[in-house]
Design a protein around this motif. Sequence first.
Motif, short mmCIF file in Angstrom:
data_model
loop_
_atom_site.label_atom_id
_atom_site.label_comp_id
_atom_site.label_asym_id
_atom_site.label_seq_id
_atom_site.Cartn_x
_atom_site.Cartn_y
_atom_site.Cartn_z
N GLN A 3 0.85 -1.20 0.00
CA GLN A 3 0.00 0.00 0.00
C GLN A 3 0.88 1.24 0.00
O GLN A 3 1.90 1.28 0.69
N VAL A 5 0.64 5.47 0.32
CA VAL A 5 -0.19 6.60 0.73
C VAL A 5 0.56 7.89 0.44
O VAL A 5 1.63 8.13 1.00
N GLU A 6 -0.04 8.71 -0.42
CA GLU A 6 0.59 9.96 -0.84
C GLU A 6 0.01 11.15 -0.07
O GLU A 6 -1.14 11.11 0.37
N SER A 7 0.81 12.19 0.01
CA SER A 7 0.34 13.45 0.58
C SER A 7 1.20 14.57 0.04
O SER A 7 2.30 14.32 -0.49
N CYS A 22 5.34 9.89 0.02
CA CYS A 22 4.70 8.60 -0.25
C CYS A 22 5.20 7.60 0.76
O CYS A 22 6.39 7.26 0.78
N SER A 25 3.77 0.55 2.83
CA SER A 25 3.37 -0.33 3.93
C SER A 25 4.41 -1.41 4.21
O SER A 25 4.21 -2.21 5.13
N THR A 77 9.47 5.90 3.49
CA THR A 77 8.84 7.02 2.79
C THR A 77 9.79 7.58 1.74
O THR A 77 10.99 7.71 1.98
N TYR A 94 1.38 10.35 -9.02
CA TYR A 94 1.15 9.02 -8.48
C TYR A 94 2.45 8.44 -7.94
O TYR A 94 3.47 8.44 -8.62
N GLY A 106 -0.25 4.44 -5.84
CA GLY A 106 -1.00 5.17 -4.85
C GLY A 106 -2.26 5.74 -5.49
O GLY A 106 -2.52 5.57 -6.68
N GLN A 107 -3.03 6.45 -4.68
CA GLN A 107 -4.32 6.97 -5.15
C GLN A 107 -4.15 8.24 -5.98
O GLN A 107 -5.09 8.63 -6.69
N THR A 109 -2.22 12.35 -6.13
CA THR A 109 -2.42 13.63 -5.47
C THR A 109 -2.30 14.74 -6.53
O THR A 109 -1.39 14.71 -7.36
#
Length: 115
Positions: A3, A5-7, A22, A25, A77, A94, A106-107, A109
Amino acid sequence: QVQLVESGGGLVQPGGSLRLSCAASVSIFTLYAMGWYRQAPGKQRELVAAFTSGSITNYADSVKGRFTISRDNAKNTVYLQMNSLNPDDTAVYYCNAEKLRAVYWGQGTQVTVSS
């Protein structure tokens, strides 16, 4: 399974900076590659910057000298520091990772560069 996860995306003026994060997991040491792609409206997804085979870095020609990819192994990260942004950098960014011939995304941003 990995997994991502971006921000860190957002709206920025031309010439400004943003930093994307990013978090994976899994330990990034277990990944063959990890990095960033982007997709602008009406265009294909393209590589921005990535680590491969451990510490080898690759950058798109359009971002060389402006973007820097880095990582924090303890936090699993990867970061993308983006400086001197211009409207052509507007896209969904992405995070991407490869492990054992499987590709993970990732989803996404949104990064918008506009005055």
